[in-house]
Design a protein around this motif. Sequence first.
Motif, PDB file in Angstrom:
ATOM      1  N   ASP A 287       0.858  -1.182   0.000  1.00  0.00           N
ATOM      2  CA  ASP A 287       0.000   0.000   0.000  1.00  0.00           C
ATOM      3  C   ASP A 287       0.893   1.230   0.000  1.00  0.00           C
ATOM      4  O   ASP A 287       1.941   1.242   0.641  1.00  0.00           O
ATOM      5  CB  ASP A 287      -0.911  -0.003   1.227  1.00  0.00           C
ATOM      6  CG  ASP A 287      -2.147   0.856   1.033  1.00  0.00           C
ATOM      7  OD1 ASP A 287      -1.996   1.992   0.539  1.00  0.00           O
ATOM      8  OD2 ASP A 287      -3.239   0.406   1.367  1.00  0.00           O
ATOM      9  N   LEU A 288       0.486   2.260  -0.699  1.00  0.00           N
ATOM     10  CA  LEU A 288       1.312   3.468  -0.758  1.00  0.00           C
ATOM     11  C   LEU A 288       1.136   4.352   0.471  1.00  0.00           C
ATOM     12  O   LEU A 288       2.042   5.079   0.831  1.00  0.00           O
ATOM     13  CB  LEU A 288       0.999   4.275  -2.026  1.00  0.00           C
ATOM     14  CG  LEU A 288       1.359   3.590  -3.335  1.00  0.00           C
ATOM     15  CD1 LEU A 288       1.016   4.494  -4.511  1.00  0.00           C
ATOM     16  CD2 LEU A 288       2.831   3.210  -3.372  1.00  0.00           C
ATOM     17  N   GLU A 289      -0.030   4.298   1.106  1.00  0.00           N
ATOM     18  CA  GLU A 289      -0.292   5.130   2.281  1.00  0.00           C
ATOM     19  C   GLU A 289      -0.543   4.239   3.483  1.00  0.00           C
ATOM     20  O   GLU A 289      -1.585   3.611   3.589  1.00  0.00           O
ATOM     21  CB  GLU A 289      -1.495   6.030   2.031  1.00  0.00           C
ATOM     22  CG  GLU A 289      -1.261   7.035   0.926  1.00  0.00           C
ATOM     23  CD  GLU A 289      -2.455   7.935   0.697  1.00  0.00           C
ATOM     24  OE1 GLU A 289      -3.261   8.123   1.618  1.00  0.00           O
ATOM     25  OE2 GLU A 289      -2.577   8.449  -0.425  1.00  0.00           O
ATOM     26  N   MET A 290       0.449   4.205   4.378  1.00  0.00           N
ATOM     27  CA  MET A 290       0.344   3.391   5.585  1.00  0.00           C
ATOM     28  C   MET A 290       0.739   4.239   6.779  1.00  0.00           C
ATOM     29  O   MET A 290       1.476   5.218   6.625  1.00  0.00           O
ATOM     30  CB  MET A 290       1.284   2.180   5.486  1.00  0.00           C
ATOM     31  CG  MET A 290       1.027   1.289   4.304  1.00  0.00           C
ATOM     32  SD  MET A 290       2.197  -0.075   4.200  1.00  0.00           S
ATOM     33  CE  MET A 290       3.708   0.790   3.790  1.00  0.00           C
ATOM     34  N   PRO A 291       0.280   3.874   7.963  1.00  0.00           N
ATOM     35  CA  PRO A 291       0.700   4.615   9.150  1.00  0.00           C
ATOM     36  C   PRO A 291       2.202   4.437   9.393  1.00  0.00           C
ATOM     37  O   PRO A 291       2.732   3.341   9.223  1.00  0.00           O
ATOM     38  CB  PRO A 291      -0.105   3.983  10.295  1.00  0.00           C
ATOM     39  CG  PRO A 291      -0.977   2.953   9.693  1.00  0.00           C
ATOM     40  CD  PRO A 291      -0.638   2.804   8.254  1.00  0.00           C
TER      41      PRO A 291
ATOM     42  N   LEU B 176      -0.485  -0.721  -4.229  1.00  0.00           N
ATOM     43  CA  LEU B 176      -1.929  -0.593  -4.066  1.00  0.00           C
ATOM     44  C   LEU B 176      -2.192   0.851  -3.664  1.00  0.00           C
ATOM     45  O   LEU B 176      -1.573   1.360  -2.725  1.00  0.00           O
ATOM     46  CB  LEU B 176      -2.448  -1.530  -2.974  1.00  0.00           C
ATOM     47  CG  LEU B 176      -2.106  -3.006  -3.119  1.00  0.00           C
ATOM     48  CD1 LEU B 176      -2.640  -3.786  -1.930  1.00  0.00           C
ATOM     49  CD2 LEU B 176      -2.661  -3.566  -4.415  1.00  0.00           C
ATOM     50  N   SER B 177      -3.088   1.517  -4.370  1.00  0.00           N
ATOM     51  CA  SER B 177      -3.347   2.920  -4.082  1.00  0.00           C
ATOM     52  C   SER B 177      -4.811   3.249  -4.286  1.00  0.00           C
ATOM     53  O   SER B 177      -5.454   2.709  -5.177  1.00  0.00           O
ATOM     54  CB  SER B 177      -2.493   3.811  -4.991  1.00  0.00           C
ATOM     55  OG  SER B 177      -2.777   5.173  -4.751  1.00  0.00           O
TER      56      SER B 177
ATOM     57  N   TYR C 121       1.050  -1.823 -10.475  1.00  0.00           N
ATOM     58  CA  TYR C 121       0.155  -1.228  -9.482  1.00  0.00           C
ATOM     59  C   TYR C 121      -1.296  -1.591  -9.767  1.00  0.00           C
ATOM     60  O   TYR C 121      -1.648  -1.970 -10.877  1.00  0.00           O
ATOM     61  CB  TYR C 121       0.310   0.290  -9.428  1.00  0.00           C
ATOM     62  CG  TYR C 121      -0.183   1.021 -10.655  1.00  0.00           C
ATOM     63  CD1 TYR C 121      -1.462   1.576 -10.679  1.00  0.00           C
ATOM     64  CD2 TYR C 121       0.615   1.170 -11.776  1.00  0.00           C
ATOM     65  CE1 TYR C 121      -1.917   2.241 -11.801  1.00  0.00           C
ATOM     66  CE2 TYR C 121       0.167   1.834 -12.900  1.00  0.00           C
ATOM     67  CZ  TYR C 121      -1.112   2.377 -12.902  1.00  0.00           C
ATOM     68  OH  TYR C 121      -1.558   3.026 -14.009  1.00  0.00           O
ATOM     69  N   LEU C 122      -2.103  -1.471  -8.739  1.00  0.00           N
ATOM     70  CA  LEU C 122      -3.550  -1.618  -8.818  1.00  0.00           C
ATOM     71  C   LEU C 122      -4.158  -0.446  -8.053  1.00  0.00           C
ATOM     72  O   LEU C 122      -3.658  -0.067  -6.989  1.00  0.00           O
ATOM     73  CB  LEU C 122      -4.013  -2.929  -8.178  1.00  0.00           C
ATOM     74  CG  LEU C 122      -3.658  -4.216  -8.912  1.00  0.00           C
ATOM     75  CD1 LEU C 122      -3.874  -5.423  -7.995  1.00  0.00           C
ATOM     76  CD2 LEU C 122      -4.512  -4.351 -10.165  1.00  0.00           C
ATOM     77  N   VAL C 123      -5.234   0.123  -8.605  1.00  0.00           N
ATOM     78  CA  VAL C 123      -5.920   1.228  -7.950  1.00  0.00           C
ATOM     79  C   VAL C 123      -7.147   0.681  -7.225  1.00  0.00           C
ATOM     80  O   VAL C 123      -7.919  -0.092  -7.786  1.00  0.00           O
ATOM     81  CB  VAL C 123      -6.314   2.315  -8.970  1.00  0.00           C
ATOM     82  CG1 VAL C 123      -7.097   3.433  -8.292  1.00  0.00           C
ATOM     83  CG2 VAL C 123      -5.067   2.886  -9.648  1.00  0.00           C
TER      84      VAL C 123
END
Length: 87
Positions: A11-15, A38-39, A58-60
């Motif tokens: 995932d591109l956005e993680m804590p 993954l985004s 990538y996958l959206v």
Amino acid sequence: QGTTFDMTLMDLEMPNVDGMEAVIQMRKDGYRGKIVALSGHAWDNLEEALASAGFDGYLVKPIAPDDLVKKIQFYCGGSEAFIFSKE
């Protein structure tokens, strides 16, 4: 000796960590497996930015199960190896 994986979904956005920075570090550490981003967002030059960070694809999100299976098959060479159960 570490565990090896055929493919990593990142995932591109993680804590606490940015997915791109994590992949850059993984590549520096010698990870040679396939990495698929993954985004929830798609932006101009996304593919170029991901490739330069070390991603293979990538996958959206939201991700359709069939798209995920196709991506796994493409990068891991499987055909009917991945079966999803609704149990």
